[in-house]
Every structure is written in C-alpha cells, then in structure tokens.
Scaffold this active site. Structure first.
Site, PDB file in Angstrom:
ATOM      1  N   TYR A 141      11.666  10.888   3.924  1.00  0.00           N
ATOM      2  CA  TYR A 141      11.613  11.820   5.047  1.00  0.00           C
ATOM      3  C   TYR A 141      12.975  12.432   5.358  1.00  0.00           C
ATOM      4  CZ  TYR A 141       6.870  10.158   6.103  1.00  0.00           C
ATOM      5  OH  TYR A 141       5.543   9.841   6.047  1.00  0.00           O
ATOM      6  N   LYS A 192       6.539   0.081  -4.411  1.00  0.00           N
ATOM      7  CA  LYS A 192       5.845   0.621  -5.585  1.00  0.00           C
ATOM      8  C   LYS A 192       6.836   0.455  -6.742  1.00  0.00           C
ATOM      9  CE  LYS A 192       2.288   2.790  -7.404  1.00  0.00           C
ATOM     10  NZ  LYS A 192       0.975   2.148  -7.569  1.00  0.00           N
ATOM     11  N   ASP A 224      -0.482   0.315  -3.065  1.00  0.00           N
ATOM     12  CA  ASP A 224      -1.919   0.585  -3.229  1.00  0.00           C
ATOM     13  C   ASP A 224      -2.724  -0.692  -2.981  1.00  0.00           C
ATOM     14  OD1 ASP A 224      -0.468  -0.186  -5.462  1.00  0.00           O
ATOM     15  OD2 ASP A 224      -1.746   0.827  -6.904  1.00  0.00           O
ATOM     16  N   ASP A 248       4.585   4.557   7.338  1.00  0.00           N
ATOM     17  CA  ASP A 248       3.891   5.569   8.133  1.00  0.00           C
ATOM     18  C   ASP A 248       2.382   5.453   7.906  1.00  0.00           C
ATOM     19  OD1 ASP A 248       3.290   7.783   9.607  1.00  0.00           O
ATOM     20  OD2 ASP A 248       4.346   9.221   8.341  1.00  0.00           O
ATOM     21  N   ASP A 252      -0.714   3.279  10.321  1.00  0.00           N
ATOM     22  CA  ASP A 252      -1.897   3.956  10.877  1.00  0.00           C
ATOM     23  C   ASP A 252      -3.172   3.267  10.409  1.00  0.00           C
ATOM     24  OD1 ASP A 252      -0.515   5.786  12.330  1.00  0.00           O
ATOM     25  OD2 ASP A 252      -1.318   7.556  11.322  1.00  0.00           O
TER      26      ASP A 252
END
Ligand code: NAD
Length: 358
Positions: A141, A192, A224, A248, A252
């Site tokens: 980001y 990852k 994943d 992020d 959620d």
C-alpha cells in the site's frame, strides 16, 4: 494527570456513532474521574470540504498532541471524483503514516448472544476469539515505485511494489509475539513465501524471532490456506500476524465470522502506544443519517483505547460487560436483529450500554 483524547467523526455514519461513543466516554470520565480532555477535529471528506485537505494541518497538530484518537469512518460516493491525493481515504493513510501507527490490532470476538448472526454454523464460531495483528504502514500500500504508465506499444500498465525491511518485520512481529504471550500463546504468521520474495524474508525473520519467545507456539500458513482455514475451523486461531495487504483481507473475512461488521473494533498503535481507535467498518453511506447504525464497534473501540493507550483496563472491562448486558436485554440494531430480539436505533443501543455501566 489529564490525557487528551481527540475525536474524529469523519463522514457517513461516522458523526452518528462518534456522538454516542463520546456520550459513553464522558459518562465514564465523570464516574471514574479518568481526567480525559476530549476535543474534536476533521478527517476525510468533511475535512476536504471545509479545509481543502482530507488531513488538514489543524487535525495533524491536534493528532500529534493527543494521547489517543477515536475515529468514526471516512469516505463516501460524494468524493468519488476528487483526485486521489485528496480523497477521504487518503486522510486515513496520512494520519497512520504521520503518527507511524504500524501495528493494527483487529479482534474477531463473537459475543455468545450473537452466535446465530454468523453465516457459519453456531458451533463453529461460538466462543471465537481471534486477534489479527496487521502491519499497517508498509508493504504494497505504500511501496514505491507505483503508478500507471504507458508502455512503448501504447498499452497502459498498472504497478505497485510490495516491500518490507527487516526492521519493519521485527517490530510488528514483536507486537504479535507479545500479545500471544498475554493470550493463548499461539501465533500464526501468514505469508505467501512460496511465491513472493518479500514474504520469504518475512517468514525467515519471524522464525528467527521465535527463539526469543519459547512460550509461544509459532505456525506459518500461506495466505490462501489461512483464508480457507478461517471458514473451515476458525477457532484454531489465537493471534494471526500478517502484512498490510493480507491483513486487510483476512481481517474483513474474520470480521464476518462474527456476524456483523458493526460489532468489531480496531486499534492502530505506534511504539509509544499512542493509538488511533476505530470501528472496522466504513462510513456506510447506504444507512447514513437514518439513526440505525450499530454503535457497538465504536463503543468497543473506546474500550480498546482505554486498555491499550490510556492504561484504564478496569474502565475497558466495564464497557465490555455493559455491551454484553445490553445484548442480554435482547436489544439489537437492524444489522444484528433476529426474530426473537428487539429492534433499536443507534442512540437507544448506546443508552442501554451507558445504563449498564457499573
Ligand atoms: P462499509 O463498511 O461502510 O459498509 C459495508 C456494509 O456494512 C454496508 O451495507 C453498511 O450499511 C454496513 N455497515 C457498515 N457499518 C455498519 C454499522 N455500524 N451498522 C450497521 N451496518 C453497517 O463498507 P463500504 O460500503 O465498502 O464502504 C463505504 C465507504 O467507507 C467507502 O467510501 C470506503 O472507502 C469507506 N471505508 C472507510 C473505512 C474507514 O474509515 N476506516 C473503512 C472501510 C471503508
């Protein structure tokens, strides 16, 4: 000793929920003589409208002088055409970067009274208590270079850079390990590392640090798999540690395990424990101004603020007990309403919490 608490109502439902949280904070401040000085400033779209910037200098000064900040939410369709650097969400990114709020704590805690509100079977989620520790000021980001460029063949290409230095990984991992020590002593680091070099380094550094925390059981999951495990067997997690982008998304996802995003608080802290506290949800423009937004995520953010930045754990506990008591009375805002409970609005829900403060 007086402590400064800055309120940033923001946009959409922000002012409605902050008004209620401020009433609760003032009641506690008075009852427990907490010595808190409350003040207010603008952030996001409302700041852009009034002062031409989503994070004006006046707000930056007030934020730097505060011990803790309580934010409603920012953003909305009204500012969709504003240039990117002046959009409401940029105000949030700016304040996080300005105060170096690198550690984002997002609990996904399911009040037993709401087990039926989850989209998962109640037995999978009853008693759920996960803490997600997300790195907030680095990663993709913020990484440079970034942008949209035109290639020699005339095609446009978008690009971002995912970057973490060793020191950035160490300081967020320390927060994860230390919080795991105070909870269930299990830390799951999510990366990852099979594809992204940046998270290969992440995994190496976190693994090295585990030697300093022999009482914490460390596990690594690819993102994943972590996303799958959160819906298959969410109660296996205690503390989840991850970077900005994965955090992020996973936070959620974890939020929805609890049934309503309207119930979830969050904290973002820097190394001196100054913190920005806010509900996990956004400004909910679809319900703004109707008096029906759930104020509990913001009220629970006040509890986190008292616990982590203001060293008032007893006051924090009393808020959490009062929220539970309000739910026991069967009161629900529309987002968590079931056929056997009573519908109330934003202010009535806050009234019930204030009434139940001990
Ligand atoms: P959102 O969280 O605002 O809303 C998603 C859904 O959840 C909506 O149906 C909304 O009505 C509902 N909801 C959210 N909070 C609720 C509450 N307290 N009580 C009851 N229902 C609630 O997410 P979105 O619609 O994707 O985003 C809307 C705006 O908020 C966008 O401009 C986005 O950029 C911004 N946003 C801001 C923040 C922040 O300020 N931290 C976070 C996320 C999104």
């Amino acid at each position: 000793m007086s402590r400064n608490v800055l309120l940033l109502p923001g946009d959409g439902i922000g002012p409605e929920i902050i008004e209620q949280a401020a009433r609760l904070l003032e009641a506690l401040n008075h009852r427990r003589s907490l010595g808190l000085q409350l003040s207010q400033a603008r952030l996001g779209g409302s700041a852009y409208d009034a002062e031409g910037s989503p994070y004006p200098d006046s707000t930056a000064q007030a934020a730097r002088n505060s011990d803790a900040i309580l934010l409603g939410a920012v953003g909305g369709p009204r500012w969709a055409d504003v240039e990117r650097q002046l959009r409401p969400e940029q105000g949030l990114l700016n304040i996080r970067a300005d105060l170096d709020l690198f550690a984002n704590l997002r609990p996904a805690l399911l009040f037993p009274q709401l087990a039926n509100a989850s989209s998962l079977k109640p037995e999978l989620v009853a008693g759920l208590d996960i803490l997600i520790v997300r790195e907030l000021t680095g990663g993709i980001y913020f990484g440079e270079p970034r942008g949209i460029r035109t290639l020699p063949n005339g095609e446009r290409q978008g690009y971002n850079t995912d970057v973490y230095s060793e020191s950035e990984i160490r300081r967020i991992a320390r927060v994860g390990f230390e919080l795991a020590q105070k909870r269930g002593r299990r830390l799951c680091s999510v990366d990852k590392a099979n594809v992204l070099d940046v998270t290969l380094l992440w995994r190496e550094v976190v693994t090295e640090m585990a030697a300093d925390y022999p009482d914490v059981e460390l596990e690594h999951l690819y993102v994943d798999n972590a996303a799958m495990q959160l819906v298959i067997k969410p109660k296996q997690f205690d503390v989840i540690l991850t970077g900005n982008l994965f955090g992020d998304i996973l936070s959620d996802e974890a939020a929805m395990l609890t049934g309503s995003i309207g119930m979830l608080p969050s904290a973002s802290m820097n190394e001196s424990r100054q913190g920005l506290y806010e509900p996990c949800h956004g400004s909910a423009p679809d319900i703004a101004g109707q008096g029906i937004a759930n104020p509990l995520a913001t009220i629970l953010s006040v509890a986190m603020m008292l616990r982590y930045s203001l060293n008032e754990a007893d006051a924090a506990d009393s808020i959490e007990r009062a929220v539970s008591a309000a739910l026991d009375e069967g009161l629900r805002t529309p987002d968590i309403l079931t056929s056997d409970t009573t519908r109330v609005g934003t202010a009535e829900m806050a009234d019930a919490v204030i009434r139940n403060l001990d």
